[in-house]
Design a protein around this motif. Structure first.
Motif, mmCIF file in Angstrom:
data_model
loop_
_atom_site.group_PDB
_atom_site.id
_atom_site.type_symbol
_atom_site.label_atom_id
_atom_site.label_comp_id
_atom_site.label_asym_id
_atom_site.label_seq_id
_atom_site.Cartn_x
_atom_site.Cartn_y
_atom_site.Cartn_z
ATOM 1 N N ILE A 90 0.919 -1.169 0.038
ATOM 2 C CA ILE A 90 -0.108 -0.068 -0.001
ATOM 3 C C ILE A 90 0.885 1.094 0.086
ATOM 4 O O ILE A 90 1.465 1.593 1.001
ATOM 5 C CB ILE A 90 -0.723 0.025 1.247
ATOM 6 N N GLY A 92 1.770 5.209 -2.210
ATOM 7 C CA GLY A 92 1.372 6.341 -2.610
ATOM 8 C C GLY A 92 0.315 7.249 -1.767
ATOM 9 O O GLY A 92 0.446 7.319 -0.635
ATOM 10 N N ALA A 94 -2.542 6.305 -0.836
ATOM 11 C CA ALA A 94 -3.630 5.459 -0.044
ATOM 12 C C ALA A 94 -2.661 5.396 1.285
ATOM 13 O O ALA A 94 -3.060 5.618 2.396
ATOM 14 C CB ALA A 94 -3.400 4.059 -0.540
ATOM 15 N N ARG A 95 -1.345 5.271 1.308
ATOM 16 C CA ARG A 95 -0.561 5.372 2.429
ATOM 17 C C ARG A 95 -0.549 6.629 3.185
ATOM 18 O O ARG A 95 -0.522 6.725 4.350
ATOM 19 C CB ARG A 95 1.087 4.824 2.214
ATOM 20 N N GLY A 440 -1.047 -1.266 -9.525
ATOM 21 C CA GLY A 440 -1.296 -1.353 -8.357
ATOM 22 C C GLY A 440 -1.542 -2.821 -7.821
ATOM 23 O O GLY A 440 -1.292 -3.666 -8.760
ATOM 24 N N PRO A 512 -8.213 0.197 0.694
ATOM 25 C CA PRO A 512 -7.052 0.907 0.063
ATOM 26 C C PRO A 512 -6.829 0.493 -1.290
ATOM 27 O O PRO A 512 -5.918 1.151 -1.962
ATOM 28 C CB PRO A 512 -6.141 -0.196 0.741
ATOM 29 N N VAL A 513 -7.202 -0.791 -1.871
ATOM 30 C CA VAL A 513 -6.825 -1.122 -3.326
ATOM 31 C C VAL A 513 -7.533 -0.087 -4.106
ATOM 32 O O VAL A 513 -7.141 0.501 -5.305
ATOM 33 C CB VAL A 513 -7.325 -2.515 -3.595
ATOM 34 N N ILE A 516 -5.770 2.996 -4.108
ATOM 35 C CA ILE A 516 -4.683 3.038 -5.031
ATOM 36 C C ILE A 516 -4.889 3.024 -6.595
ATOM 37 O O ILE A 516 -4.225 3.762 -7.319
ATOM 38 C CB ILE A 516 -3.799 1.539 -4.919
ATOM 39 N N GLU A 519 -5.673 6.461 -7.757
ATOM 40 C CA GLU A 519 -4.453 7.245 -7.896
ATOM 41 C C GLU A 519 -4.028 7.064 -9.214
ATOM 42 O O GLU A 519 -3.412 7.881 -10.092
ATOM 43 C CB GLU A 519 -3.432 7.212 -6.777
ATOM 44 N N SER A 520 -3.769 5.696 -9.533
ATOM 45 C CA SER A 520 -3.052 5.424 -10.807
ATOM 46 C C SER A 520 -4.111 5.844 -12.118
ATOM 47 O O SER A 520 -3.664 6.431 -13.139
ATOM 48 C CB SER A 520 -3.119 3.892 -10.988
ATOM 49 N N GLN A 552 3.685 4.695 -5.659
ATOM 50 C CA GLN A 552 2.961 3.687 -5.779
ATOM 51 C C GLN A 552 3.846 2.145 -5.747
ATOM 52 O O GLN A 552 4.968 2.311 -6.501
ATOM 53 C CB GLN A 552 2.081 3.904 -7.065
ATOM 54 N N LYS A 553 3.170 1.141 -5.391
ATOM 55 C CA LYS A 553 3.840 -0.293 -5.212
ATOM 56 C C LYS A 553 3.046 -0.974 -6.293
ATOM 57 O O LYS A 553 1.686 -1.147 -6.286
ATOM 58 C CB LYS A 553 3.643 -0.687 -3.855
#
Length: 556
Positions: A90, A92, A94-95, A440, A512-513, A516, A519-520, A552-553
């Protein structure tokens, strides 16, 4: 499913309605104002906020247009015991959200009813408060809403609330692009890019994008856990003892108890259009000064809860296992057990329903849960020790103050799901197939709540549809799963009702997803504007590079 013509639509019924506890919706009227921005986001969820923040950070004008009055969706409406999975993936914004929650609870003023050192710090997999990483994963509803509103204010983002998409004729397309959307108030919104951040996928559907609802068959994508799953009991949400389903035990002619279907569940592995159950995630309080006693709802009928009495009479005593603690002597109380807050089988029409019908469905869910709580608090057939413990709790007085302390948002666990050029399935989630274009990552268990309650061939009641399958490693989510087919719409992104099977969505559908992916999506939307291209033609290598810069992860 697909609707195609110059003005693509989903039919709705007219009239003023209330949805999710929010009133004041006006019926269609004459044309109103026209508003424009580079990116128009429809919906008020956590995903909507994150998409708007990222668009603004990247220098583009953005507007949130949403039916809601309160931002944050289910994250700020009771789901405070965050379903995270592997927190390392998690990143970007979201974190950043969970970091800001951490900062909120670093302020001693946030601990009004409980001392911080007395809080148990229980979380999912890790402590609620992660001091080393300065994040906090468990929180009260109002804390989440405050964080979302502060993000909106800091980035000077325009939000138009109580604005409901005109789903019958409000989406206008030119050359496979959305030119504008209009709301039931008659307001017209024009933009270069659009993001559908709703739980229902209303903008996506009204734009004529292909979608599905319900459950695919096991044969559709070759998924082990697809379709009807009679006899599959992965959680404790089934009848563990033989419980009679009839009003007069042993007498089928007396009729079935409330909440039990009289139809067969279907062939194992077969697809259907049934939807996993919804509920309100409840914020209870045990503090004497901050709790509101459970009251009798309008139309209360104790016979609706007879099945619960039989569950207790069978010896079941797991009622309080999902009274998950959040700060200040409160809970995130979720469904648990064979008969609980999930209103099984009563939401099948919700995904494509008119606003008026959705209002009826959300109201029915609220009355069901209000009646359930009143029943457990007052009915003499509830075991004494259970009732005594239950009555230590009440609605949190300092939450949802303008909605009678009831959550604003029904937990719509699944509604429409887009069907694009790439469908996320259980094979991608479980690592059997690679994803070449991730934007993501997810990591949560494959998880579905029950879909139906029926009578077995042996003559007892049972639930069906619940499954939970361990996901051993975080998995990537494809960019193509959040964009429609190019032949259908070229300036729309869908980070919530993305292209996924029912099985895969059981893991992806975590808040959270959604943040993510939103944002993407916003990053891709800005790139499409900058390069004067469609969302499908965004250069993935450049998108990946930008997402990595944003922390981002996107791979393990």
């Amino acid at each position: 499913m697909k609707r195609r013509n110059f003005i693509r639509s989903m039919a709705i019924s007219g009239g003023a309605v209330v949805c999710g506890g929010i009133s004041g919706l006006k019926p269609p009227g004459p044309a109103g104002a026209m508003r424009t921005a580079d990116i128009i986001i429809y919906g008020g969820t956590s995903a909507a906020v994150m998409a708007a923040v990222k668009a603004k950070q990247l220098g583009r004008s953005v507007m949130i247009v949403c039916p809601e009055l309160h931002l944050g969706g289910i994250t700020s409406s009771g789901l405070g015991f965050t379903d995270t999975g592997n927190k390392a993936v998690i990143g970007g914004l979201a974190r950043e959200f969970y970091h800001r929650i951490y900062l909120h609870y670093e302020d001693p003023r946030s601990w009004q009813w409980q001392k911080k050192e007395a809080y148990g710090n229980k979380g999912q997999g890790t402590p609620a408060i992660d001091g080393a990483n300065r994040t906090m994963w468990i929180f009260e509803p109002h804390a989440a809403e405050q964080v979302f509103e502060k993000l909106i204010k800091e980035h000077n983002i325009t939000v138009f609330r109580n604005e409901w998409l005109d789903r019958s004729s409000g989406v206008r397309l030119r050359n496979e692009r959305i030119a504008s959307i209009s709301t039931l108030k008659g307001t017209l919104y024009t933009g270069k890019m659009f993001i559908d951040a709703t739980y229902e996928g209303d903008l996506m559907a009204a734009a004529g994008v292909s979608f599905t609802t319900g459950r695919e068959s096991a044969a559709t994508y070759g998924e082990k856990w697809a379709g009807v799953l009679t006899g599959v009991f992965h959680h404790g949400h089934h009848f563990k003892s033989r419980v009679d389903p009839y009003k007069i035990p042993g007498k089928p002619s007396s009729g079935l108890l409330a909440g039990i279907s009289g139809t067969a569940p279907g062939v194992y592995g077969a697809g259907d259009k049934k939807v996993q159950a919804y509920c309100y995630r409840m914020c209870f309080s045990s503090h004497p000064e901050n709790k509101v006693a459970f009251s009798q709802p309008r139309g209360y009928d104790p016979e609706q809860y007879e099945l619960l009495v039989r569950v207790f009479n069978s010896g079941w005593r797991e009622l309080f296992q999902k009274f998950d603690p959040v700060p200040n002597f409160k809970t995130d109380t979720n469904n648990h057990g064979p008969f609980s807050t999930d209103y099984i089988g009563m939401n099948y029409r919700y995904p494509e329903a008119s606003y008026a019908l959705r209002k009826q469905i959300t109201d029915a869910h609220r009355r069901y849960q209000q009646g359930l709580f009143y029943f457990m608090a007052t009915d003499p057939r509830i075991p004494g020790e259970v009732q005594q413990e239950f009555n230590k709790w009440g609605l949190a007085k300092d939450e949802f103050a303008d909605n009678e302390n009831w959550p604003f948002q029904l937990y719509v666990r699944e509604a429409r799901r887009m069907v694009s050029d790439f469908v996320m399935t259980g094979h991608e989630i479980l690592g059997a197939r690679a994803v070449p274009d991730p934007v993501g990552m997810g990591s949560y268990t494959l998880d579905s709540h029950n879909v139906q309650r029926y009578v077995t061939s042996e003559g007892f009641v049972q639930n069906e549809g619940d499954f939970g399958v361990h996901v051993s490693e975080p998995y990537p989510i494809s960019y193509r799963s959040i964009v429609p087919k190019a032949s259908e719409c070229q300036n729309l992104l869908v980070p919530v009702c993305l292209s996924s099977s029912h099985v895969a969505y059981g893991s992806i559908r975590m808040e959270p997803v959604f943040m993510i992916l939103a944002e993407s999506a916003a990053t891709a939307a800005v790139m499409a504007i900058d390069n004067k291209t469609s969302v499908q033609q965004v250069d993935y290598a450049a998108l990946k590079n930008n997402l990595v810069k944003q922390e981002q992860k996107i791979d393990a």
